[in-house]
Design an enzyme around this catalytic site. Structure first.
Site, mmCIF file in Angstrom:
data_model
loop_
_atom_site.group_PDB
_atom_site.id
_atom_site.type_symbol
_atom_site.label_atom_id
_atom_site.label_comp_id
_atom_site.label_asym_id
_atom_site.label_seq_id
_atom_site.Cartn_x
_atom_site.Cartn_y
_atom_site.Cartn_z
ATOM 1 N N HIS A 81 0.832 -1.278 0.023
ATOM 2 C CA HIS A 81 -0.112 0.162 -0.079
ATOM 3 C C HIS A 81 0.828 1.258 -0.033
ATOM 4 C CE1 HIS A 81 -3.621 -2.186 1.838
ATOM 5 N NE2 HIS A 81 -3.181 -2.683 0.657
ATOM 6 N N GLU A 83 0.828 3.832 1.917
ATOM 7 C CA GLU A 83 1.352 4.229 3.261
ATOM 8 C C GLU A 83 2.441 3.359 3.647
ATOM 9 O OE1 GLU A 83 -3.354 4.508 3.084
ATOM 10 O OE2 GLU A 83 -1.565 3.152 2.280
ATOM 11 N N CYS A 109 -6.000 1.497 5.236
ATOM 12 C CA CYS A 109 -6.563 -0.105 5.832
ATOM 13 C C CYS A 109 -6.196 -0.220 7.062
ATOM 14 C CB CYS A 109 -6.309 -0.973 4.821
ATOM 15 S SG CYS A 109 -4.516 -1.375 4.870
ATOM 16 N N CYS A 112 -2.303 -1.033 7.572
ATOM 17 C CA CYS A 112 -1.641 0.524 7.362
ATOM 18 C C CYS A 112 -1.659 1.224 8.621
ATOM 19 C CB CYS A 112 -1.933 1.321 6.300
ATOM 20 S SG CYS A 112 -1.304 0.718 4.413
#
Length: 164
Positions: A81, A83, A109, A112
């Site tokens: 991801h 992040e 999410c 993260c």
């Protein structure tokens, strides 16, 4: 004489996160993230396969092929991801991010969110929603200030005198 309107810092950094997202190689969602402290960009990230691995753009999406809903079974994905990539970029280059703000084009999410709490990030500004209530709970419990950005981004209009 027309005075230009400068964007505030949140609009500026969310615009940069949107530009970063254009590097994404994910077929399902294009996400960009920045980690900022004292109005300085410390790290950026976008979602896609780890360095040296084939991108989903090239070989297809494992999650789509298995009909996995958004927000579920994160472990069944080739990509990182945005992040995660931003936090890892800071780690690789030895950049401290405790106390920083993370700007992301979408709500983080739960995976993260846990990384954000552990990394000592104190504020998250995000654009679009993400179907993960547990992530919001983790961020709240971790005392992370979570703010949805709903204003206009600050891309200059063509012909506004800034193009040379």
């Amino acid at each position: 004489m027309r005075h230009k309107v400068r964007p505030d810092w949140d609009a500026y950094f969310m615009t940069v996160a949107t530009v970063v997202s254009t590097r994404s190689t994910c077929l399902r969602r294009t996400v960009g993230a920045l980690i900022v402290q004292d109005r300085r960009i410390l790290a950026t990230g976008y979602n896609g396969a780890p360095s040296g691995l084939q991108h989903c753009l090239d070989i297809g999406c494992l999650r789509k092929n298995r009909n996995i809903k958004s927000g579920e079974r994160h472990e069944l994905c080739r990509g990182l991801h945005a992040e995660q990539n931003a936090v890892l970029q800071a780690a690789v280059y030895g950049v401290g991010i405790a106390g920083a703000t993370l700007y992301a084009t979408h709500q983080p999410c739960v995976l993260c969110a846990k990384m954000i709490v552990q990394a000592g990030i104190k504020r998250v500004v995000f654009g679009g929603p993400y179907p993960d209530d547990l992530a919001r709970s983790v961020l709240e419990e971790g005392h992370i200030e979570l703010e949805r950005f709903t204003r206009e981004l600050c891309f200059p209009e063509k012909g506004d005198g800034r193009d040379r």
